[in-house]
Design an enzyme around this catalytic site. Structure first.
Site, PDB file in Angstrom:
ATOM      1  N   ARG A 169       0.847  -1.207   0.000  1.00 51.77           N
ATOM      2  CA  ARG A 169       0.000   0.000   0.000  1.00 51.77           C
ATOM      3  C   ARG A 169       0.873   1.244   0.000  1.00 51.77           C
ATOM      4  O   ARG A 169       0.583   2.220  -0.677  1.00 51.77           O
ATOM      5  CB  ARG A 169      -0.936  -0.008   1.194  1.00 51.77           C
ATOM      6  CG  ARG A 169      -2.272  -0.691   0.944  1.00 51.77           C
ATOM      7  CD  ARG A 169      -2.162  -2.083   0.336  1.00 51.77           C
ATOM      8  NE  ARG A 169      -3.438  -2.752   0.223  1.00 51.77           N
ATOM      9  CZ  ARG A 169      -3.968  -3.540   1.184  1.00 51.77           C
ATOM     10  NH1 ARG A 169      -3.284  -3.799   2.298  1.00 51.77           N
ATOM     11  NH2 ARG A 169      -5.149  -4.083   1.010  1.00 51.77           N
ATOM     12  N   ASP A 198      -0.251  -6.569  -3.749  1.00 57.84           N
ATOM     13  CA  ASP A 198      -1.649  -6.327  -3.412  1.00 57.84           C
ATOM     14  C   ASP A 198      -2.306  -5.654  -4.608  1.00 57.84           C
ATOM     15  O   ASP A 198      -1.679  -5.502  -5.662  1.00 57.84           O
ATOM     16  CB  ASP A 198      -1.770  -5.479  -2.132  1.00 57.84           C
ATOM     17  CG  ASP A 198      -3.023  -5.847  -1.339  1.00 57.84           C
ATOM     18  OD1 ASP A 198      -4.135  -5.733  -1.909  1.00 57.84           O
ATOM     19  OD2 ASP A 198      -2.892  -6.269  -0.180  1.00 57.84           O
ATOM     20  N   HIS A 271      -6.869  -9.754  -4.451  1.00 57.61           N
ATOM     21  CA  HIS A 271      -5.894  -8.673  -4.217  1.00 57.61           C
ATOM     22  C   HIS A 271      -4.845  -8.674  -5.334  1.00 57.61           C
ATOM     23  O   HIS A 271      -3.654  -8.513  -5.081  1.00 57.61           O
ATOM     24  CB  HIS A 271      -5.226  -8.830  -2.847  1.00 57.61           C
ATOM     25  CG  HIS A 271      -6.122  -8.476  -1.688  1.00 57.61           C
ATOM     26  ND1 HIS A 271      -6.407  -7.176  -1.337  1.00 57.61           N
ATOM     27  CD2 HIS A 271      -6.806  -9.256  -0.818  1.00 57.61           C
ATOM     28  CE1 HIS A 271      -7.228  -7.165  -0.286  1.00 57.61           C
ATOM     29  NE2 HIS A 271      -7.486  -8.416   0.037  1.00 57.61           N
ATOM     30  N   GLU A 335     -10.136 -12.362   1.532  1.00 60.27           N
ATOM     31  CA  GLU A 335     -11.035 -11.402   0.868  1.00 60.27           C
ATOM     32  C   GLU A 335     -11.098 -11.608  -0.649  1.00 60.27           C
ATOM     33  O   GLU A 335     -10.981 -10.661  -1.422  1.00 60.27           O
ATOM     34  CB  GLU A 335     -10.558  -9.968   1.192  1.00 60.27           C
ATOM     35  CG  GLU A 335     -10.534  -9.684   2.680  1.00 60.27           C
ATOM     36  CD  GLU A 335      -9.914  -8.344   3.045  1.00 60.27           C
ATOM     37  OE1 GLU A 335     -10.408  -7.721   3.997  1.00 60.27           O
ATOM     38  OE2 GLU A 335      -8.933  -7.919   2.399  1.00 60.27           O
ATOM     39  N   TRP A 401      -7.070 -14.365  11.360  1.00 61.39           N
ATOM     40  CA  TRP A 401      -7.169 -12.904  11.489  1.00 61.39           C
ATOM     41  C   TRP A 401      -8.581 -12.448  11.789  1.00 61.39           C
ATOM     42  O   TRP A 401      -8.782 -11.453  12.473  1.00 61.39           O
ATOM     43  CB  TRP A 401      -6.606 -12.215  10.244  1.00 61.39           C
ATOM     44  CG  TRP A 401      -7.456 -12.274   9.002  1.00 61.39           C
ATOM     45  CD1 TRP A 401      -7.563 -13.331   8.135  1.00 61.39           C
ATOM     46  CD2 TRP A 401      -8.298 -11.242   8.482  1.00 61.39           C
ATOM     47  NE1 TRP A 401      -8.421 -13.022   7.104  1.00 61.39           N
ATOM     48  CE2 TRP A 401      -8.885 -11.744   7.280  1.00 61.39           C
ATOM     49  CE3 TRP A 401      -8.614  -9.948   8.885  1.00 61.39           C
ATOM     50  CZ2 TRP A 401      -9.772 -10.989   6.504  1.00 61.39           C
ATOM     51  CZ3 TRP A 401      -9.497  -9.196   8.109  1.00 61.39           C
ATOM     52  CH2 TRP A 401     -10.070  -9.719   6.937  1.00 61.39           C
ATOM     53  N   PHE A 427      -2.106  -3.446  14.234  1.00 59.85           N
ATOM     54  CA  PHE A 427      -1.489  -2.174  14.620  1.00 59.85           C
ATOM     55  C   PHE A 427      -1.849  -1.045  13.661  1.00 59.85           C
ATOM     56  O   PHE A 427      -1.340   0.066  13.801  1.00 59.85           O
ATOM     57  CB  PHE A 427       0.036  -2.327  14.712  1.00 59.85           C
ATOM     58  CG  PHE A 427       0.500  -3.322  15.752  1.00 59.85           C
ATOM     59  CD1 PHE A 427      -0.316  -3.732  16.795  1.00 59.85           C
ATOM     60  CD2 PHE A 427       1.790  -3.848  15.690  1.00 59.85           C
ATOM     61  CE1 PHE A 427       0.119  -4.645  17.747  1.00 59.85           C
ATOM     62  CE2 PHE A 427       2.238  -4.760  16.642  1.00 59.85           C
ATOM     63  CZ  PHE A 427       1.402  -5.159  17.672  1.00 59.85           C
ATOM     64  N   ASP A 428      -2.715  -1.332  12.673  1.00 62.89           N
ATOM     65  CA  ASP A 428      -3.220  -0.215  11.857  1.00 62.89           C
ATOM     66  C   ASP A 428      -4.421   0.443  12.541  1.00 62.89           C
ATOM     67  O   ASP A 428      -4.914   1.464  12.069  1.00 62.89           O
ATOM     68  CB  ASP A 428      -3.570  -0.665  10.430  1.00 62.89           C
ATOM     69  CG  ASP A 428      -4.534  -1.853  10.369  1.00 62.89           C
ATOM     70  OD1 ASP A 428      -4.671  -2.581  11.377  1.00 62.89           O
ATOM     71  OD2 ASP A 428      -5.140  -2.056   9.296  1.00 62.89           O
ATOM     72  N   THR A 478      -0.594  -0.665   5.694  1.00 66.79           N
ATOM     73  CA  THR A 478      -0.141   0.726   5.557  1.00 66.79           C
ATOM     74  C   THR A 478      -1.019   1.595   4.659  1.00 66.79           C
ATOM     75  O   THR A 478      -0.548   2.608   4.153  1.00 66.79           O
ATOM     76  CB  THR A 478       1.306   0.766   5.028  1.00 66.79           C
ATOM     77  OG1 THR A 478       1.339   0.112   3.752  1.00 66.79           O
ATOM     78  CG2 THR A 478       2.271   0.112   5.992  1.00 66.79           C
TER      79      THR A 478
HETATM   80  C1  ACM Z   1      -6.481  -9.109   6.161  1.00 66.71           C
HETATM   81  O1  ACM Z   1      -6.432  -8.255   7.057  1.00 66.71           O
HETATM   82  N1  ACM Z   1      -7.213  -8.905   5.067  1.00 66.71           N
HETATM   83  C2  ACM Z   1      -5.743 -10.352   6.264  1.00 66.71           C
END
Ligand code: ACM
Length: 537
Positions: A169, A198, A271, A335, A401, A427-428, A478
């Protein structure tokens, strides 16, 4: 006031005060070691102190060289490195294959006479040296540094102690990544999960497919509200960057010297917009979007399920494997929007041939094929928890996750897992609810104590299943972290807390005690030039 006028009462007050000063200098080691025992006296570290690789052992020599570099870069201490007999007055690194400290543990013994670090492996010796580095009080002048006499027996609780860095990102410079590896090493972390591809970029040079980086590594605008404006023309510039194979080899070697394995992530089958912008024939539909997007979100572009696309992905993975010697290759899997597979007559036909009308079955087919390829090359696939389905190769590792349920199900099915739930390891997310005073973040709220409180073994697992939990890692996505200083701000000190979650025996965790040590530890973050978030009362 002259010394002769001190009253004895004042003198005894001074003695008490200096004893308090010693107490204040209680070792504040992070992550907290498994066993630590103070002894009398201290070892004086001087300009002439040498790190001795006892017996000339090659692994000890390697650890000694890296530690000398680390002490020089971070404390300005130039310690000589030598090989030979253990000596008084020196720091002696002794590799002992019969040491009971395990693959990463160490024993550290500091006496006024000498320092001994004993470990079975180079990693253990390095960690003993890192503890030593933490034991030098940062208030001391360089000419008169002392290390308190003590003995430490230490080994990590978990084998996977990591951090995901999203370099897709926003691109970070190789220099930043080297500094980041030093910061990880200072906390005995051992996995850099490097998110290299990504929708918004492809960052890894692949020699066979140059357009992945000549096209896929660049976009306009920069993203997160930014544009790179060319001052000469006033127009937006292409924004991005990529890592050449030579750069990657340097980063991987630098990490290895610090006992850190780099696990590359090549995202698939979703992605995938940047790769499809570079090579539209990889897409599942005839006319996919072919711009590298600069906005965040989840895109429809998905790899096709054609043999030609698998051939491409295997070529990419073959070059990736050649660059990253670790056991694990991360293949994403999160996703995945299935709309384009459903639009494609050939994908629908494949689904029917698999006796299914559920497009999830196509993701399973995809993951199985890639997983089998990696197995054939002696590597283990790692995937986000969406990859968990019957038929996932047994060697595949699942990253949980979306909460912990995926990790529980995967461990119960016999897969190794890494616990990365958003609730404790993202941590984002904001570090404070007063978001107006924080740098822009994706949302959420993850304060330091919530990270520290995390217990990676889900209660639903029995003791045999719990052995599948390899460990945990923090994630710094990020999208909203355009600058390296912001990346550091989001990561620290939360990663410091996570290092203790991953290393320290569960029964020894204590947030108040940690916070006290952390207050002193901040000086160490400062000398490795980390832009950490200040502690709030
Ligand atoms: C994720 O946060 N999409 C793995």
């Amino acid at each position: 006031m002259r010394a002769g006028r001190f009253s004895s009462a004042l003198l005894s007050l001074l003695i008490v005060a200096s004893a308090c000063a010693v107490a204040q200098d209680e070792p504040a080691v992070i992550p907290n070691p498994a066993k630590i025992a103070r002894a009398a006296g201290e070892f004086a570290l001087g300009r002439a102190t040498t790190i001795v690789a006892v017996g000339g052992d090659a692994e000890a020599r390697g650890a000694a060289a890296t530690l000398a570099e680390f002490f020089r870069k971070t404390r300005g201490l130039r310690l000589a490195v030598a090989a030979g007999e253990a000596r008084d007055g020196e720091i002696n690194l002794r590799r002992d294959a019969s040491s009971a400290s395990g693959a990463e543990g160490y024993r550290l013994e500091v006496t006024p006479r000498r320092i001994e670090v004993t470990a079975a492996t180079r990693a253990g010796l390095f960690y003993g040296g890192i503890t030593l580095w933490q034991l030098i009080a940062f208030s001391q002048p360089r000419e008169a540094m002392t290390i308190p006499a003590l003995s430490i027996d230490d080994a990590p609780r978990f084998a996977w102690r990591g951090l995901l860095l999203d370099s897709a990102r926003h691109y970070q410079s190789p220099q930043f990544i080297l500094k980041f590896l030093d910061a990880m090493a200072a906390h005995k972390l051992n996995v850099l999960h490097w998110h290299l591809t990504d929708d918004q970029a492809w960052r890894l040079e692949i020699r066979k497919y140059p357009r992945l980086t000549s096209v896929g590594a660049w976009r306009v605008p920069a993203g997160a509200g930014g544009r790179d404006i060319d001052p000469a023309t006033g127009r937006p510039r292409l924004y991005g960057g990529y890592y050449s194979q030579e750069t990657v080899r340097g980063i991987v070697a630098y990490a290895a010297a610090r006992a850190i394995t780099v696990v590359p992530e090549i995202e698939m089958p979703g992605h995938a917009s940047a790769a499809i912008a570079a090579y539209p024939q990889l897409a599942a539909i005839a006319a996919p979007a072919t711009r590298v997007p600069a906005d965040w979100g989840i895109y429809d572009n998905v790899y096709s399920l054609e043999d030609s696309t698998f051939a491409f992905l295997e070529d990419v993975l073959a070059e990736t494997i050649a660059l990253f010697p670790g056991a694990y290759i991360h293949i994403g899997g999160d996703e995945v929007v299935k709309a384009q597979w459903l639009q494609s007559a050939r994908s629908r036909a494949l689904m029917r041939s698999l006796a299914s009308d559920d497009p999830e079955r196509l993701q399973t087919y995809f993951t199985q094929r890639i997983g089998r390829y990696l197995e054939s090359r002696g590597r283990r696939a790692v995937g986000w928890d969406e990859v968990l389905a019957p038929g996932l190769p047994r060697s595949a590792v699942v990253m949980s996750w979306r909460g912990i349920d995926g990790g529980v199900a995967a461990a119960q099915a016999g897969h190794d897992v890494v616990m990365t739930p958003t609730s404790n390891t993202y941590f984002d997310y904001y570090q404070s609810q007063d978001t107006a005073r924080e740098p822009l973040a994706i949302g959420g709220f993850l304060p330091l104590d919530t990270v520290y409180a995390y217990e990676p073994i889900p209660p639903a697992l029995d003791s045999l299943q719990a052995r599948h939990v390899l460990g945990t890692q923090g994630q710094i996505w990020t999208e909203y972290q355009r600058t390296p200083r912001n990346v550091e701000y989001m990561v620290f000190p939360r990663l410091v807390a996570l290092s203790e979650v991953a290393w320290t025996p569960r029964e020894q965790k204590d947030f108040a005690d940690f916070r006290g040590r952390l207050a002193k530890h901040l000086a160490r973050l400062a000398v490795i030039d980390v832009n950490y978030r200040r502690l709030t009362p």
